[in-house]
Design a protein around this motif. Structure first.
Motif, PDB file in Angstrom:
ATOM      1  N   PHE A 128       0.832  -1.207   0.000  1.00 32.27           N
ATOM      2  CA  PHE A 128       0.000   0.000   0.000  1.00 32.27           C
ATOM      3  C   PHE A 128       0.869   1.260   0.000  1.00 32.27           C
ATOM      4  O   PHE A 128       0.683   2.148  -0.829  1.00 32.27           O
ATOM      5  CB  PHE A 128      -0.958   0.018   1.199  1.00 32.27           C
ATOM      6  N   CYS A 129       1.807   1.324   0.922  1.00 32.10           N
ATOM      7  CA  CYS A 129       2.640   2.529   1.059  1.00 32.10           C
ATOM      8  C   CYS A 129       3.495   2.768  -0.183  1.00 32.10           C
ATOM      9  O   CYS A 129       3.624   3.897  -0.655  1.00 32.10           O
ATOM     10  CB  CYS A 129       3.506   2.431   2.307  1.00 32.10           C
ATOM     11  N   TYR A 130       4.056   1.713  -0.733  1.00 36.43           N
ATOM     12  CA  TYR A 130       4.877   1.843  -1.937  1.00 36.43           C
ATOM     13  C   TYR A 130       4.030   2.335  -3.114  1.00 36.43           C
ATOM     14  O   TYR A 130       4.445   3.224  -3.857  1.00 36.43           O
ATOM     15  CB  TYR A 130       5.530   0.500  -2.287  1.00 36.43           C
ATOM     16  N   THR A 131       2.835   1.780  -3.283  1.00 35.15           N
ATOM     17  CA  THR A 131       1.970   2.158  -4.400  1.00 35.15           C
ATOM     18  C   THR A 131       1.530   3.610  -4.297  1.00 35.15           C
ATOM     19  O   THR A 131       1.549   4.343  -5.290  1.00 35.15           O
ATOM     20  CB  THR A 131       0.742   1.230  -4.469  1.00 35.15           C
ATOM     21  N   VAL A 132       1.149   4.041  -3.109  1.00 39.44           N
ATOM     22  CA  VAL A 132       0.711   5.427  -2.937  1.00 39.44           C
ATOM     23  C   VAL A 132       1.870   6.392  -3.196  1.00 39.44           C
ATOM     24  O   VAL A 132       1.705   7.405  -3.883  1.00 39.44           O
ATOM     25  CB  VAL A 132       0.097   5.646  -1.535  1.00 39.44           C
ATOM     26  N   VAL A 175       4.136   7.606   3.767  1.00 33.69           N
ATOM     27  CA  VAL A 175       2.738   7.183   3.853  1.00 33.69           C
ATOM     28  C   VAL A 175       2.624   6.155   4.973  1.00 33.69           C
ATOM     29  O   VAL A 175       3.499   5.316   5.132  1.00 33.69           O
ATOM     30  CB  VAL A 175       2.279   6.530   2.526  1.00 33.69           C
ATOM     31  N   ASP A 176       1.559   6.240   5.752  1.00 34.43           N
ATOM     32  CA  ASP A 176       1.290   5.247   6.792  1.00 34.43           C
ATOM     33  C   ASP A 176      -0.062   4.602   6.525  1.00 34.43           C
ATOM     34  O   ASP A 176      -0.997   5.262   6.074  1.00 34.43           O
ATOM     35  CB  ASP A 176       1.279   5.874   8.185  1.00 34.43           C
ATOM     36  N   PHE A 177      -0.145   3.333   6.832  1.00 39.96           N
ATOM     37  CA  PHE A 177      -1.365   2.556   6.636  1.00 39.96           C
ATOM     38  C   PHE A 177      -1.905   2.144   7.999  1.00 39.96           C
ATOM     39  O   PHE A 177      -1.180   1.576   8.816  1.00 39.96           O
ATOM     40  CB  PHE A 177      -1.035   1.324   5.777  1.00 39.96           C
ATOM     41  N   TYR A 232      -5.417   5.463   6.076  1.00 40.04           N
ATOM     42  CA  TYR A 232      -4.057   5.884   5.750  1.00 40.04           C
ATOM     43  C   TYR A 232      -3.816   7.303   6.247  1.00 40.04           C
ATOM     44  O   TYR A 232      -4.752   8.042   6.554  1.00 40.04           O
ATOM     45  CB  TYR A 232      -3.810   5.818   4.239  1.00 40.04           C
ATOM     46  N   GLU A 233      -2.558   7.648   6.319  1.00 40.79           N
ATOM     47  CA  GLU A 233      -2.180   9.011   6.675  1.00 40.79           C
ATOM     48  C   GLU A 233      -0.982   9.403   5.823  1.00 40.79           C
ATOM     49  O   GLU A 233      -0.028   8.632   5.692  1.00 40.79           O
ATOM     50  CB  GLU A 233      -1.828   9.097   8.152  1.00 40.79           C
ATOM     51  N   LEU A 234      -1.048  10.588   5.259  1.00 43.88           N
ATOM     52  CA  LEU A 234       0.055  11.093   4.449  1.00 43.88           C
ATOM     53  C   LEU A 234       1.028  11.841   5.348  1.00 43.88           C
ATOM     54  O   LEU A 234       0.609  12.596   6.222  1.00 43.88           O
ATOM     55  CB  LEU A 234      -0.477  12.018   3.355  1.00 43.88           C
TER      56      LEU A 234
END
Length: 120
Positions: free
Chosen positions: A35-39, A57-59, A67-69
């Protein structure tokens, strides 16, 4: 009324690979990483630079907003504009929901998932 920008082409470019990687994730840490890599990659493509990393990015599958940017992303003016004037937030929410569903499944049935992946 402001014009709405759409990133649906970018979503389509990333969604197939994202879903494959999420579905093949063997544990919750892999879901987090995918998730973090894709975002981060999505944001890098939007600003046309390699300035964001998965650590920006945090999931959080347990929270309402999954999530949190990080500050580096939030403070980028191009990204802030995109989040306000496009469908980017919806895309991020969809990716986060897919990752959360897989995370929940892995938490409930880790032995089933591991044996299924081992057979392939």
């Amino acid at each position: 009324m402001t014009s709405q920008v759409s990133y649906s082409k970018l979503e389509k470019a990333y969604s197939h690979d994202f879903r494959n990687k999420i579905n093949m994730a063997r544990n919750t840490n892999e879901v987090y990483d995918v998730f973090c890599y894709t975002v981060a990659a999505l944001f890098n493509e939007i600003v046309d630079k390699k300035k964001f990393k998965e650590t920006d990015v945090d999931f959080y599958p347990e929270k309402e907003c999954h999530y949190e940017l990080g500050d580096k992303i939030k403070l980028d003016s191009a990204i802030a504009k995109c989040l306000n004037d496009s469908d980017l937030e919806r895309i991020l929410n969809d990716l986060a929901q897919t990752a959360t569903n897989r995370h929940t499944h892995l938490e409930k049935h880790p032995e089933k998932t591991n044996s299924k992946i081992m057979r392939h």
